[in-house]
Design an enzyme around this catalytic site. Structure first.
Site, PDB file in Angstrom:
ATOM      1  N   ARG A 222      -5.810   0.045  -8.837  1.00 14.17           N
ATOM      2  CA  ARG A 222      -6.090  -0.908  -7.760  1.00 14.17           C
ATOM      3  C   ARG A 222      -6.987  -0.193  -6.740  1.00 14.17           C
ATOM      4  NH1 ARG A 222      -1.319  -4.417  -5.417  1.00 14.17           N
ATOM      5  NH2 ARG A 222      -3.057  -5.845  -5.106  1.00 14.17           N
TER       6      ARG A 222
ATOM      7  N   ASN B 144      -6.444  -6.367   4.463  1.00 14.09           N
ATOM      8  CA  ASN B 144      -5.036  -6.681   4.179  1.00 14.09           C
ATOM      9  C   ASN B 144      -5.019  -7.900   3.245  1.00 14.09           C
ATOM     10  OD1 ASN B 144      -2.198  -6.150   4.590  1.00 14.09           O
ATOM     11  ND2 ASN B 144      -2.122  -8.033   5.776  1.00 14.09           N
TER      12      ASN B 144
ATOM     13  N   ALA C 205       0.796  -1.227   0.000  1.00 10.32           N
ATOM     14  CA  ALA C 205       0.000   0.000   0.000  1.00 10.32           C
ATOM     15  C   ALA C 205       0.838   1.292   0.000  1.00 10.32           C
ATOM     16  CB  ALA C 205      -0.972  -0.038   1.179  1.00 10.32           C
TER      17      ALA C 205
ATOM     18  N   ASP D 291      -4.005  -2.450   4.237  1.00  7.95           N
ATOM     19  CA  ASP D 291      -4.253  -1.656   3.023  1.00  7.95           C
ATOM     20  C   ASP D 291      -5.298  -0.579   3.282  1.00  7.95           C
ATOM     21  OD1 ASP D 291      -3.137  -4.346   1.949  1.00  7.95           O
ATOM     22  OD2 ASP D 291      -2.900  -2.873   0.348  1.00  7.95           O
TER      23      ASP D 291
HETATM   24  O1  MRU Z   1      -1.277  -7.079  -3.321  1.00  8.71           O
HETATM   25  P1  MRU Z   1      -0.178  -6.418  -2.532  1.00  8.71           P
HETATM   26  O2  MRU Z   1       1.114  -7.143  -2.603  1.00  8.71           O
HETATM   27  O3  MRU Z   1      -0.060  -4.956  -2.882  1.00  8.71           O
HETATM   28  O4  MRU Z   1      -0.687  -6.501  -1.026  1.00  8.71           O
HETATM   29  C1  MRU Z   1       0.136  -5.988  -0.013  1.00  8.71           C
HETATM   30  C2  MRU Z   1      -0.416  -6.137   1.363  1.00  8.71           C
HETATM   31  O5  MRU Z   1      -1.520  -6.623   1.553  1.00  8.71           O
HETATM   32  C3  MRU Z   1       0.385  -5.557   2.479  1.00  8.71           C
HETATM   33  O6  MRU Z   1       0.240  -6.295   3.637  1.00  8.71           O
HETATM   34  C4  MRU Z   1      -0.090  -4.117   2.737  1.00  8.71           C
HETATM   35  O7  MRU Z   1      -0.155  -3.399   1.545  1.00  8.71           O
HETATM   36  C5  MRU Z   1       0.789  -3.401   3.690  1.00  8.71           C
HETATM   37  S1  MRU Z   1       2.392  -3.067   3.020  1.00  8.71           S
HETATM   38  C6  MRU Z   1       3.253  -2.170   4.181  1.00  8.71           C
END
Ligand code: MRU
Length: 343
Positions: free
Chosen positions: A94, A252, A49, A242
């Site tokens: 996204r 998340n 995120a 997220d």
């Molecule tokens: O699909 P992604 O890889 O973007 O998902 C990431 C996550 O779910 C992380 O846990 C979240 O973004 C926190 S990152 C500090």
């Protein structure tokens, strides 16, 4: 400790470490325009995120500079019309992580809705703002790391999910950032991390980061968590977020909710670590969060190898929502919040 940098901005050029290629290839790629930025976000060349938000802000500047250089913008009116269109397009990449929309909102407030005398002045302010968002994220990670590390004791066995380290942020990370801070303070820890199907952010990225940092770690598949909790002494779970709603419900990476239920069953503290801006005060509860659904192919294949009949039906949500009652504490740069959540 030295961290792998996910985003580089040098000589007015933007580069990202192509995370879709890790751990096989460690290759930085240039982001030269909006199309490349959107492609990189959608295909998880940049992900996590905070990193998505930072890269979006910088790439919006890169795109507007390109349009100006190529004389596609002739006056401030064009600049604003085109900037609005760039914000709309990048906002469609996204839907779940709030950080992308934080960057877009800041640019709307501080650039789109302000008056400038020249295009160069507007561009310059846009660059300054994008760099502030970039630098701020590093500072936030450090502060989250300090608060988070206060919960980690010497000798702790920690489970984490997905990837929340320097690859997912502009700094040292959130959940992994706290682990890095604890190690920097001299605490010894052992980290278990889940593979994180379907796109393997755990095995491809977290194992890679932890090995790079020389932190003892063990990889498990997602379906081994109950076995791990019953057979090994796990002291805590640390994950990122997220989007967090007003009541503490947390979106998340898919699989987080199952781990939270298991942690609750086994009486293991379950902590969420994220910047305060991840809290979306416009939403009262988690059922209002838009959850991204991704292509069936991600489930029907394993690292590009076919692993299911091509015509099978697939359900592929990228995130799930953990109800706040299962979360022991939410750690932000402002401190440690506990249930019932009042941010
Ligand atoms: O699909 P992604 O890889 O973007 O998902 C990431 C996550 O779910 C992380 O846990 C979240 O973004 C926190 S990152 C500090």
């Amino acid at each position: 400790m030295i961290y792998i940098q996910s985003i580089k901005f040098e000589n007015d050029q933007l580069q990202i470490l192509d995370q879709a290629k890790l751990p096989i290839e460690k290759k930085y790629i240039y982001i030269n325009n909006l199309e490349e930025a959107c492609e990189a976000i959608i295909n998880l060349r940049i992900r996590g995120a905070p990193a998505i938000g930072v890269m979006a802000a910088l790439s919006i500047y890169i795109e507007m500079k390109r349009q100006f250089k190529e004389k596609l913008i002739n006056n401030l009116n064009d600049f604003k019309i085109n900037l609005q269109s760039v914000l709309d397009q990048i906002g469609k990449t996204r839907p779940t992580a709030v950080n992308l929309f934080y960057a877009i909102r800041k640019i709307k407030e501080e650039i789109l809705n302000k008056d400038f005398n020249y295009i160069e002045e507007a561009l310059n302010e846009l660059k300054k703002l994008a760099l502030i968002i970039f630098e701020e994220d590093k500072i936030l990670c450090d502060k989250i790391g300090e608060h988070g590390a206060s919960l980690i004791f010497d000798g702790a066995n920690i489970l984490t999910h997905c990837n929340t380290g320097s690859l997912a942020t502009a700094g040292k990370g959130t959940a992994l950032g706290a682990i890095y801070t604890a190690v920097e303070m001299g605490k010894k820890v052992h980290v278990y991390n889940t593979e994180t199907r379907p796109l393997l952010q755990g095995s491809r990225l977290t194992s890679f980061e932890l090995n790079y940092a020389k932190i003892p770690n063990t990889l498990i598949t997602d379906n081994m968590v109950a076995s791990l909790f019953s057979n090994k002494k796990i002291d805590m779970v640390l994950v990122g977020a997220d989007r967090i709603t007003k009541n503490g419900d947390t979106a998340n990476k898919i699989g987080t909710y199952s781990i939270a239920i298991l942690a609750n069953y086994f009486n293991i503290p379950f902590y969420v670590l994220a910047p305060y801006t991840t809290i979306d005060t416009n939403l009262d509860s988690g059922d209002k969060i838009i959850i991204e659904e991704r292509k069936p192919d991600e489930v029907k294949t394993f690292q590009q190898c076919i692993s299911a009949p091509y015509d099978v039906n697939v359900y592929n949500p990228a995130f799930d929502v953990t109800p706040s009652r299962l979360i022991t504490a939410i750690i932000t740069e402002k401190g440690i919040f506990r249930f019932p959540y009042h941010f």
